[in-house]
Design a protein around this motif. Structure first.
Motif, short mmCIF file in Angstrom:
data_model
loop_
_atom_site.label_atom_id
_atom_site.label_comp_id
_atom_site.label_asym_id
_atom_site.label_seq_id
_atom_site.Cartn_x
_atom_site.Cartn_y
_atom_site.Cartn_z
N PHE A 95 -60.09 29.10 4.48
CA PHE A 95 -60.65 28.55 3.47
C PHE A 95 -60.43 27.19 3.07
CE2 PHE A 95 -60.61 33.16 3.06
CZ PHE A 95 -62.00 33.50 3.17
N VAL A 96 -61.70 26.24 2.58
CA VAL A 96 -61.30 24.85 2.18
C VAL A 96 -61.41 24.88 0.60
CG1 VAL A 96 -63.79 24.23 2.59
CG2 VAL A 96 -61.98 22.61 2.86
N TYR A 97 -62.31 25.75 0.03
CA TYR A 97 -62.58 25.53 -1.41
C TYR A 97 -62.14 27.10 -2.09
CZ TYR A 97 -63.96 21.12 -0.43
OH TYR A 97 -64.39 19.57 0.06
N GLU A 98 -62.00 27.11 -3.29
CA GLU A 98 -62.18 28.04 -4.04
C GLU A 98 -62.42 28.08 -5.55
OE1 GLU A 98 -57.72 29.61 -5.47
OE2 GLU A 98 -57.82 29.04 -3.07
N ASN A 99 -62.49 29.05 -6.42
CA ASN A 99 -63.07 28.89 -7.80
C ASN A 99 -61.69 28.64 -8.63
OD1 ASN A 99 -62.32 31.58 -7.23
ND2 ASN A 99 -63.24 32.47 -9.08
N LYS A 100 -61.73 27.96 -9.74
CA LYS A 100 -60.44 27.59 -10.30
C LYS A 100 -59.81 28.76 -11.11
CE LYS A 100 -58.77 23.94 -13.60
NZ LYS A 100 -59.23 22.79 -14.32
N THR A 101 -60.50 29.61 -11.87
CA THR A 101 -59.72 30.52 -12.90
C THR A 101 -60.75 31.53 -12.68
OG1 THR A 101 -58.81 28.48 -14.00
CG2 THR A 101 -58.45 30.65 -14.91
N ASN A 102 -60.37 32.58 -12.46
CA ASN A 102 -60.90 33.99 -12.66
C ASN A 102 -60.22 35.10 -11.92
OD1 ASN A 102 -62.63 35.89 -13.18
ND2 ASN A 102 -64.48 35.03 -12.05
N ILE A 103 -60.39 36.37 -12.62
CA ILE A 103 -59.54 37.37 -12.06
C ILE A 103 -60.32 37.96 -10.61
CG2 ILE A 103 -61.12 39.26 -13.07
CD1 ILE A 103 -58.17 40.94 -13.48
N LYS A 105 -61.85 36.34 -7.27
CA LYS A 105 -61.74 35.09 -6.61
C LYS A 105 -62.77 34.99 -5.68
CE LYS A 105 -59.17 32.33 -6.52
NZ LYS A 105 -58.99 31.14 -7.48
N THR A 106 -63.06 33.60 -5.60
CA THR A 106 -64.29 33.23 -4.59
C THR A 106 -63.75 32.21 -3.60
OG1 THR A 106 -65.16 31.78 -6.12
CG2 THR A 106 -66.06 33.80 -5.95
N TYR A 107 -63.97 32.41 -2.20
CA TYR A 107 -63.58 31.56 -1.28
C TYR A 107 -64.52 30.75 -0.34
CZ TYR A 107 -59.04 33.45 -2.61
OH TYR A 107 -57.94 33.90 -3.38
N PHE A 108 -64.58 29.43 -0.20
CA PHE A 108 -65.51 28.89 0.60
C PHE A 108 -64.94 28.26 1.97
CE2 PHE A 108 -66.18 29.01 -3.72
CZ PHE A 108 -67.70 29.39 -4.09
N PRO A 109 -65.60 28.70 3.20
CA PRO A 109 -65.21 28.11 4.42
C PRO A 109 -65.78 26.63 4.60
CG PRO A 109 -67.03 29.48 4.78
CD PRO A 109 -66.96 29.43 3.29
N LYS A 110 -64.97 26.16 5.54
CA LYS A 110 -65.07 24.62 5.78
C LYS A 110 -66.50 24.68 6.53
CE LYS A 110 -61.73 22.20 7.68
NZ LYS A 110 -60.77 21.66 8.49
N ASP A 111 -66.78 25.74 7.68
CA ASP A 111 -68.01 25.54 8.29
C ASP A 111 -68.92 26.91 8.13
OD1 ASP A 111 -67.76 23.30 10.30
OD2 ASP A 111 -65.98 24.32 10.71
N LEU A 112 -70.26 26.68 8.02
CA LEU A 112 -71.30 27.79 7.83
C LEU A 112 -71.11 29.00 8.74
CD1 LEU A 112 -74.67 26.38 6.53
CD2 LEU A 112 -73.21 27.90 5.42
N GLU A 113 -70.54 28.77 10.06
CA GLU A 113 -70.47 29.90 10.83
C GLU A 113 -69.03 30.91 10.40
OE1 GLU A 113 -69.05 26.68 13.47
OE2 GLU A 113 -70.73 26.95 12.15
N ASP A 114 -68.44 30.62 9.29
CA ASP A 114 -67.30 31.45 8.85
C ASP A 114 -67.73 32.20 7.66
OD1 ASP A 114 -65.79 30.64 11.08
OD2 ASP A 114 -65.38 28.79 10.00
N TYR A 115 -66.80 33.11 7.36
CA TYR A 115 -67.22 34.03 6.22
C TYR A 115 -66.93 33.20 4.88
CZ TYR A 115 -68.41 38.25 8.87
OH TYR A 115 -68.77 38.98 9.78
N PHE A 116 -67.59 33.45 3.94
CA PHE A 116 -67.45 33.63 2.36
C PHE A 116 -66.75 34.86 2.09
CE2 PHE A 116 -71.10 30.55 3.36
CZ PHE A 116 -70.76 29.62 2.75
N ARG A 117 -65.82 34.53 0.98
CA ARG A 117 -65.22 35.85 0.51
C ARG A 117 -65.16 35.87 -1.05
NH1 ARG A 117 -61.49 39.68 2.41
NH2 ARG A 117 -60.07 40.46 0.89
N VAL A 118 -65.42 37.14 -1.59
CA VAL A 118 -65.33 37.48 -3.03
C VAL A 118 -64.52 38.52 -3.09
CG1 VAL A 118 -66.78 38.06 -5.22
CG2 VAL A 118 -67.74 36.76 -3.42
N GLU A 119 -63.45 38.55 -3.99
CA GLU A 119 -62.34 39.51 -4.11
C GLU A 119 -62.03 40.10 -5.60
OE1 GLU A 119 -59.19 38.47 -1.61
OE2 GLU A 119 -58.28 37.50 -2.99
N LYS A 120 -61.66 41.06 -5.84
CA LYS A 120 -61.02 41.50 -6.96
C LYS A 120 -60.03 42.63 -6.86
CE LYS A 120 -61.65 43.33 -11.69
NZ LYS A 120 -62.61 43.95 -12.59
N ASP A 121 -58.87 42.43 -6.75
CA ASP A 121 -57.58 43.23 -6.26
C ASP A 121 -57.97 43.64 -4.99
OD1 ASP A 121 -56.63 43.07 -9.04
OD2 ASP A 121 -57.90 44.51 -9.64
#
Length: 450
Positions: A95-103, A105-121
């Motif tokens: 991933f290229v970006y993520e959110n700053k502060t939270n239990i 977490k959110t992750y953002f890929p460099k290109d749209l053909e890749d997956y975004f991710r939301v996770e908690k534990d």
């Protein structure tokens, strides 16, 4: 007597200033960005919880805020950190970006053909755009003005005829598609991976992804903003989902008549989020017979598809604190309007108990006593005066007043945020002469489905 009246007027005016004004923020980065803290002297951390934040004011009074969903999270034994949705560079290799502060977490890929991710534990939700992605730029971190008029920290993928913009919420990722001309298709398709093994889609504004009998994550139906003779916000969309092996295929379908007749740009927003425990609420609609327990916005009044809409909610006042009712200077319920309306909304106490997970129009509970009314404000929270109601709740040892809660009705047409809206979470503000006499620093709210 006249002097006492002036003092009381000043106290109430200060309470309104503290509890109702929009703060002068540049970017909506935290859940408390829109609270005006200019009159607050210090934060009182002994009243921290995931849902509450308390301040001592410059005039030695106290301001307590109780949110419908978590605004901060616990670190270590006693420390709480306010959620910060600012997009920062990620150290994760995929991933290229993520959110700053939270239990969460959110992750953002460099290109749209890749997956975004939301996770908690161990719980996760991954999604990627399943479409012709030719011509889209790589990810760019931007400050984006969303369809509700706020500037947010976001990640944008640009194309000549559309932008796809993604930004963190308290519980996941909100997606906003900006169409500059009519697209070839009236739907947007996503591939979805999740830790959940099955889904529930009742066509009621959201899809639940579940493991066993537990809710793990939620995909929210989008709102659509478009132009005709004037700006409109509507809900003529639906979510289609099916299981494909271990993964899921999700389609967000927009009513083709909107895309055909609108003046562009047209904006569509939807969310991929973790399920959170929140204060129970629900809306009922005269032309919609399915329970809408987790819908993240409310359509109130008259709508051509939904019919007449009513909104039910409960508070958690005595769940968190107790005090002498006479110490309450001012109290309010605050919710965010999502579209412009000149129609008045009225709050009434509910006549009887209601079930947030089963109530529909045919078994709705009627109104009892009038509490407050006003027009919704746009681009800031609307403040309904609940001072007498909160005092009544504090005097009620059996908690029946809180348990019945209240409902909002309107003869016009309004769309506003529900308790499940993690970008614009409603909150209760209580202005006190003295600090609470009792406080319960609860880690979670998991109220019964009653």
């Amino acid at each position: 007597m006249r002097r006492l009246s002036i003092i009381m007027f000043c106290a109430i005016s200060l309470a309104c200033l503290i509890g109702c004004q929009k703060s002068k923020y540049d970017i909506l980065s935290t859940p408390i960005s829109q609270i005006d803290i200019s009159q607050h002297a210090e934060q009182l951390h002994q009243y921290d919880s995931p849902y509450t934040i308390c301040y001592k004011n410059k005039d030695d009074t106290y301001s307590l805020y109780i949110f419908a969903s978590p605004i901060q999270y616990k670190v270590g034994k006693d420390k709480y950190i306010v959620i910060d949705n600012t997009v920062i560079k990620s150290e994760e290799k995929d991933f290229v970006y993520e959110n700053k502060t939270n239990i969460i977490k959110t992750y953002f890929p460099k290109d749209l053909e890749d997956y975004f991710r939301v996770e908690k534990d161990n719980i996760f939700l991954e999604f990627k755009v399943c479409d012709d992605l030719q011509g889209f730029s790589r990810a760019k971190r931007v400050i984006f003005t969303n369809m509700f008029g706020d500037r947010v920290s976001a990640v944008k993928y640009h194309k000549e005829d559309m932008d796809m913009v993604f930004y963190p919420t308290k519980a996941g990722i909100k997606t906003e598609i900006v169409l500059r001309k009519k697209p070839k298709k009236n739907y947007f398709k996503f591939n979805l991976k999740a830790s959940a093994s099955w889904f529930e889609n009742l066509k009621n504004g959201y899809v639940l992804l579940k493991e066993g009998g537990e809710n793990e994550s939620v995909v929210y139906q989008p709102l659509v903003q478009y132009m005709t003779d004037k700006q409109r916000l509507d809900i003529t969309t639906q979510i289609n989902i099916k299981k494909e092996g271990e993964n899921y295929s999700v389609e967000m379908v927009v009513d083709d008549t909107i895309l055909e007749n609108a003046e562009y740009p047209v904006k569509v927003d939807f969310s991929f989020e973790m399920y959170q425990n929140k204060v129970p609420d629900t809306s009922v609609y005269s032309e919609f017979c399915i329970n809408s327990y987790l819908r993240n916005y409310v359509v109130l009044g008259s709508h051509p598809i939904m019919g007449e809409g009513w909104y039910y909610t409960r508070l958690r006042i005595k769940y968190f604190f107790d005090t002498n009712p006479d110490d309450v200077i001012f109290a309010s319920y605050n919710t965010r309007g999502l579209c412009k309306s000149e129609d008045i909304i009225s709050i009434y106490t509910a006549k009887d108990q209601w079930s947030s997970t089963s109530i529909v129009w045919d078994n709705k509970v009627g109104t009892d006593k009038f509490v407050a009314s006003k027009k919704l404000d746009l681009q800031k929270y609307s403040c309904f005066n609940l001072t007498d109601f909160i005092k009544f709740c504090l005097r009620d040892e059996d908690l029946l007043v809180e348990s019945k809660g209240f409902l909002l009705i309107s003869n016009g047409n309004n769309i506003f945020s529900s308790n499940d809206n993690t970008l614009y979470s409603p909150f209760v503000f209580v202005h006190l002469k003295n600090p609470p006499t009792y406080f319960n620093p609860a880690e979670s709210i998991n109220p019964p489905a009653n």
